[in-house]
Write an enzyme that holds these catalytic residues in place. Structure first.
Site, short mmCIF file in Angstrom:
data_model
loop_
_atom_site.label_atom_id
_atom_site.label_comp_id
_atom_site.label_asym_id
_atom_site.label_seq_id
_atom_site.Cartn_x
_atom_site.Cartn_y
_atom_site.Cartn_z
N THR A 177 13.40 -14.31 102.84
CA THR A 177 14.85 -14.91 103.05
C THR A 177 14.70 -16.13 104.13
O THR A 177 13.92 -16.09 105.14
CB THR A 177 15.53 -13.79 103.63
OG1 THR A 177 15.47 -12.58 102.83
CG2 THR A 177 17.05 -14.15 104.29
N ARG A 205 22.25 -5.11 93.44
CA ARG A 205 21.81 -4.72 94.95
C ARG A 205 22.01 -5.93 95.87
O ARG A 205 21.60 -7.18 95.39
CB ARG A 205 20.17 -4.40 95.06
CG ARG A 205 19.67 -4.23 96.28
CD ARG A 205 19.03 -5.46 96.87
NE ARG A 205 18.42 -5.06 98.13
CZ ARG A 205 17.80 -5.97 98.73
NH1 ARG A 205 17.90 -7.23 98.65
NH2 ARG A 205 17.11 -5.72 100.00
N ASP A 208 20.35 -7.22 103.29
CA ASP A 208 21.09 -7.28 104.65
C ASP A 208 21.71 -8.68 104.81
O ASP A 208 22.69 -8.93 105.37
CB ASP A 208 19.99 -7.29 105.94
CG ASP A 208 18.76 -8.23 105.55
OD1 ASP A 208 18.38 -8.23 104.33
OD2 ASP A 208 18.56 -8.77 106.60
N THR A 227 14.90 -11.54 108.63
CA THR A 227 14.30 -11.70 107.24
C THR A 227 13.34 -10.20 107.05
O THR A 227 12.88 -9.99 108.28
CB THR A 227 13.55 -13.01 107.19
OG1 THR A 227 12.85 -12.87 106.23
CG2 THR A 227 12.82 -13.42 108.47
N GLY A 228 13.26 -10.01 105.96
CA GLY A 228 12.44 -8.97 105.76
C GLY A 228 12.91 -7.94 104.74
O GLY A 228 13.90 -8.10 104.13
N GLY A 230 15.42 -5.67 103.74
CA GLY A 230 16.89 -5.62 103.98
C GLY A 230 17.37 -4.27 104.28
O GLY A 230 18.17 -4.00 104.99
N1 GLY Z 1 16.12 -9.61 103.64
C1 GLY Z 1 16.57 -10.07 102.52
C2 GLY Z 1 16.80 -8.97 101.78
O1 GLY Z 1 16.12 -7.80 101.61
O2 GLY Z 1 17.33 -9.06 100.70
#
Ligand code: GLY
Length: 312
Positions: A177, A205, A208, A227-228, A230
């Protein structure tokens, strides 16, 4: 007058050595794109969006063109923008929008809403002249290959592909992200974040990134973008957690570190974040192997993703 500045991330996860250079350079170039906007007198929101747009156009990153594919091999994007006066706009699950961050800005500036999803968001994009494209145009070859490999592996190992996104992402490809936090010469703050979400996610889906307080937050004390994984970030409202620490007097680095500690202790989450405080101090932290950081100045490799303490 405040000294304008920006910090960018290009994703967190197990970014492999052979592609690390692309992540570093792309993140740095995005920060420079944002800094040019600030130097020309642009607003923090203009700068954060310019940096994020740059990453949406770069197929190395999981946003816009080059986003990861969902279970059905399609790209569905999420994005959010927010300013220091707590105005916010976000979109989730959009197909065929070339720059989802532009559409998030439309939600902020031209609607009374905070989050618009799916077909309604696409209809808004068309009505407001946001650039649309054939959704297939956003698929980069390497993402198609990653999707094919993941689907084949899940069959080989007898794993339901729908369960794969739930596995610990520490050793999986980065979610990458992207996001940017900016401070302009008038002291205004903004954040922008954009993503294709996680590989093999179920259609519909949202992670975050488009959820205010989970993937991004901005208020008078500062801005933060995550980022990571979510789902983990959502469970602890990671961005707002870090922001609240700033508001209660923590430094940018303390806020980043303590937010990641909380993420790990509360839900064993794998994610990272960038933080920019109202004085222009920049910091980051992650519980993944790496996080790609972009600043207007070039970060040496032994610093990028590892060494968080930066003088302003
Ligand atoms: N961090 C982005 C996601 O999990 O969609």
């Amino acid at each position: 007058m405040t000294r304008p500045t920006i910090i960018v991330h290009g994703g967190a996860g197990a970014i492999q050595p052979e592609i690390w250079q692309e992540f570093r350079e792309g993140s740095h170039e995005a920060a420079q794109a944002g800094q040019r906007v600030l130097a020309a007198g642009g607003s923090a929101l203009d700068a954060a969006i310019a940096a994020t747009r740059y990453l949406e156009d770069n197929p190395t990153f999981n946003a816009g063109y080059g986003s990861g594919l969902n279970r059905d091999g399609q790209i569905q994007c999420d994005a959010l923008v927010m300013t220091g006066d707590r105005r916010c706009g976000a979109v989730a699950g959009v197909y065929g929008v070339r720059h989802p961050v532009d559409l998030a800005r439309v939600v902020l500036e031209q609607t009374p809403h905070v989050l618009i999803v799916g077909p309604g968001a696409e209809e808004l994009a068309r009505a407001k002249g946001i650039e649309m494209c054939d959704p297939a145009e956003l698929i980069a070859d390497h993402r198609r290959q990653a999707w094919e490999k993941a689907v084949a592996e899940s069959r080989d190992f007898g794993v339901d592909p729908e369960l794969l996104p739930q596995l610990d992402p520490y050793d999986r490809p980065p979610s990458d992200t992207v996001g940017a936090c900016a401070l302009d010469a008038t002291g205004h703050l903004a954040v922008a974040s954009s993503t294709g979400g996680i590989l093999l996610k179920l259609p519909g889906r949202a992670g975050d990134t488009p959820v205010v307080g989970s993937g991004s937050y901005c208020g008078p004390a500062g801005a933060t973008s995550c980022t990571g994984h979510g789902e983990a970030a959502m469970r602890v409202c990671l961005a707002k957690y870090a922001y609240d620490l700033l508001e209660h007097g923590a430094s940018a680095q303390e806020a980043a570190d303590r937010a990641v500690d909380y993420l790990v202790s509360a839900v064993r989450g794998r994610a990272g974040l960038i933080v920019l405080d109202r004085h222009g101090n920049r910091a980051w932290a992650t519980s993944t192997r790496r996080i790609a950081i972009g600043l207007p100045e070039y970060l040496p490799d032994d610093c990028n993703g590892y060494c968080p303490v930066l003088p302003h």
